[in-house]
Design an enzyme around this catalytic site. Sequence first.
Site, PDB file in Angstrom:
ATOM      1  N   GLU A 442       9.410  -1.995  -3.380  1.00 27.23           N
ATOM      2  CA  GLU A 442       9.666  -3.379  -2.971  1.00 27.23           C
ATOM      3  C   GLU A 442      10.093  -3.497  -1.504  1.00 27.23           C
ATOM      4  OE1 GLU A 442      10.697  -5.536  -7.170  1.00 27.23           O
ATOM      5  OE2 GLU A 442      12.324  -4.416  -6.237  1.00 27.23           O
ATOM      6  N   GLU A 509       6.448  -0.667 -13.407  1.00 29.86           N
ATOM      7  CA  GLU A 509       7.518  -1.348 -14.132  1.00 29.86           C
ATOM      8  C   GLU A 509       6.874  -2.369 -15.055  1.00 29.86           C
ATOM      9  OE1 GLU A 509      10.589  -3.065 -11.684  1.00 29.86           O
ATOM     10  OE2 GLU A 509      10.607  -1.357 -10.314  1.00 29.86           O
TER      11      GLU A 509
END
Length: 1002
Positions: A442, A509
């Site tokens: 991220e 994820e």
Amino acid sequence: MVNKKLWEDNHTDSINRMEPRAHFTSFPSEIDAKTGELGHTHFYQKLNGRWSFLFLDAPEYSPQDFYKTSYDYTSWDTIEVPGNWQRQGYGNMHYSDLWYNFPIIPPYVPVENPTGIYRTTFDIDEIKTDFQYILRFQGVDSAFEVYLNDTFIGYSKGARIQSEFDLSDQLITGKNMLTVRVFQWSDGTYLEDQDMWWLSGIFRDVELFARPVVGLYDFTVKTVFDDDYHHATLIVHPTVEYKGQNIHYQLEDNDGNTIFQEEQDSRESLVKKVNNPIKWSSEDPYLYTLAMTVYSGKEMVETIHQQVGFRQVEVKGNTFLVNGVAINLKGVNRHDYHPLKGRVTTKEDVEADITLMKKHNINAVRTAHYPNAPCLYELCDQYGLYVIDEADLECHGFELTEDYKWLADNLDWEEAFVNRLKRTLMRDKNHPSIIMWSLGNESAFGHNFRKMAEYAKATDPTRLVHYEGDFEAEVTDVYSTMYTWLEHDSKQTMDQIASSTTKPHILCEYGHAMGNGPGNLKEYQDIFYKYDHMQGGFIWEWFDHGIESYSDDGRTYYKYGGDFGDEPNNGNFCIDGLLMPDRTPSTSLKEYKKVIEPVETRAFDIRAGIYELVNRLDFNSLDDYQLTCQFYEDDKLVAEKEQVIPDIQPGNAANIVISYPNAKQTKPEIQYTVHFTYTLKRATNWAKAGFEVTRSVFVYDEAIPTINYKGADSGNITYVEENGLVTVSGEKFKVTFDKVLGQILDSTYNGHRIIEQGPAFNLWRAPIDNDMYILEDYRNDYFLHLGHDMVRDVQYELKKDHFEWRMRSLYGTTNNSWYYDLTYTYKVFADGKIQVALEGIASGRKDNAPPMLPRIGVQMRVNRSLDKASWRGLGPHENYTDSCQSAYPGVFHKHIDDLFVNYVKPQANGNHMDCDWVCLGNDSISLHCKADKRINFSALRYEDADLEKAKHTVDLQERDYIILHIDQQQNGLGSNSCGQDQLDKYRCKFRDFTLEFELSLK
């Protein structure tokens, strides 16, 4: 003139830190190396323990000459190393998923920069000139300086990466003084904005050891297979700092047999063919031992043992292969975590995690979002887990600046980015369990990630490059996404990826395991099985990151974001694991275990006893498992026999035929089930022989409902009207109705009060974490928690064989124009049985109704002493329509308190589906509920409002009654705290319904 601060210089990654290298141990002899014990090395001291400690608000407040041996530090506190200082009473606890705790002005950090100065002493009896003495820090958050005996040794940052310093020139015989100054904030913090508690200090081991200067400084081990994956080449690249040594290589198998021996110059690489080695995989983590003994002339210098797993990782077409096979990753994301110690973990902690993963059929770990302690990789090699090893890099807070790639595409930060991957790769490069290097998490994408990928591919082409933030998979070998939806009108879905991607795909994820959930895991796994190039994923995440705390009366509970006055915070978003903080498996872990089971059992023809077995492994047959078929009449085991498992190769299926016992003697009111129980034939390093790997249960003879009850003559029933109440009485019971509310007020049997209120219509349930994005609509648009009854008509009469009560009501919520037109019918019979029929007609302005309702059903209050529950339906643990694969049909018995699932943040829990009867009772009295159409039930000591109001479990106060829910339908769970909401087929919708059941008072 502005003084440049060391901890704000993004161009200074270190001062005097040794070049990164593999993590290994040098021994003086082969005998010592075989022990593997650090006490048998040339020299080793673990410097963990109680250190002197001075906590300051900023580095500038450091006392002058604080590192000098002459400085008087006797007034300092003491602190445990390893440890996070926030968990030992210093500084502030703070949790955030996203935000930096200071303005985003890289590389600068606030002048209020909490700083800890650590001091300890250690003794050296002898210093050998032909040895290098190395001080190694496994993890220090965020940046730190090292001093020894009045001398500055060096500086390092990269909180969760190994740092080594050469102390050889500064060590003295006798007592040595070591001082470490740690800065909470540094320019490195801009690269360390991971979703976790902000915790500081020396939190991993501190070690002092010696290596011979003419020995190996580093080495790299690689294995490469031929085109048929039969024979392999073992490659070893040694690194030495001096000339003139030879290295004797010896490879042994697991039984101690020598595969080869060879000796050559230390500046040459070993390239050795190994015929038909046993391949390493998660299913068979076979390790060879490579002994490397260094000689200087005829003198032995050292021996190093390195575990070697022969395995090859590559991409062919749109799949990635391990040993030539397109594998399926059944993984989890794992943080370092301990409920008391923060990010401090021991090898025993890590090993407990890994064995628990193996017991739940997990085969892969992503080290989210930083390198873990070295022991994790050693254990993954031994136990068999694939690893995505992630660099300590996340810049999540920049997402809110409208320039997410601020640092990712900033050439001035290139060295800082690349160094984080370099140090990770160099430390961990010799572990066969690692199949991918992950560039971080991220942090958007840009120049610096291109350079990281370039470094990884040039340095280690034997592994793949992963980074989810490379949204176009420009430089990565796999196309990685997060929380991709299964169905959506506008978002990208899994099926769309399956049909369009040209690279292998993984979900790094998915399945956000926050609170009660996630749902939909089976649907994801079905896609992974359907397409070879959709190669699995990693559940977020392994642990609930709750902080162990105690109430005034000594009860344990767990704190989360905001509980320490931390602002801004992301609340309980850190409570999102498959394990509760005390390592208790959540229901979601049991569900995941079933969904990723190694052998799937399907009903081909139940009546004929034909079942299909599917091998869901990637490499092995099912020879490691024993199948036992157990036959039950309700909860009574009536027969058990072992069943031969056919020789089924990975990905293939075969049928087996079983015979049912006593097929002609079945009883119509009994449910007959067969359990296919798969256990380990032989002990492994993670479980004993007989351990249950998976279980599948099928009903082969349904029970016939017995609800059509006709009672005795009505002469045994009377009723009395008084003050708006109607009391119906029989020989042993009384049932009181309220004419105003139209409902049962209470009931007694043999003088014992059993029902204390209800049944009453209910469509609300305490919000679960996965409701977080619809809760605003639920509460403030639809006011689903604020229901109102508008009773339109109440009628009652005594008929020939029963008393009948009918009530019509309009049920709606505050300020809404959609509603249910409800008709209740109660029939009370002379023996105390009460038949309940509820019909609901979806009415009003239906277009204004919500797309989902939490539930449709009734609730009632029951005497709190009826605390033993039995039911026939799905169990033994809670289950919901999109999370029920691990539950199975049967008859179950539990104490009421054991039906409650103790989620860190209280929420709806404890539902059980597909029930045809439920009983709450004690040794004297009971309440039985039967239904001819399957119902959901839950029974708790808390109202939904109690669960919703409580922040923690200690906030809950038990009611003086039990709340029994009988539901026609419960909404699914979804994973919408992060990802897919409830799939359409699992939604509880505003539509007509009927709910019928019978209550028996005994």
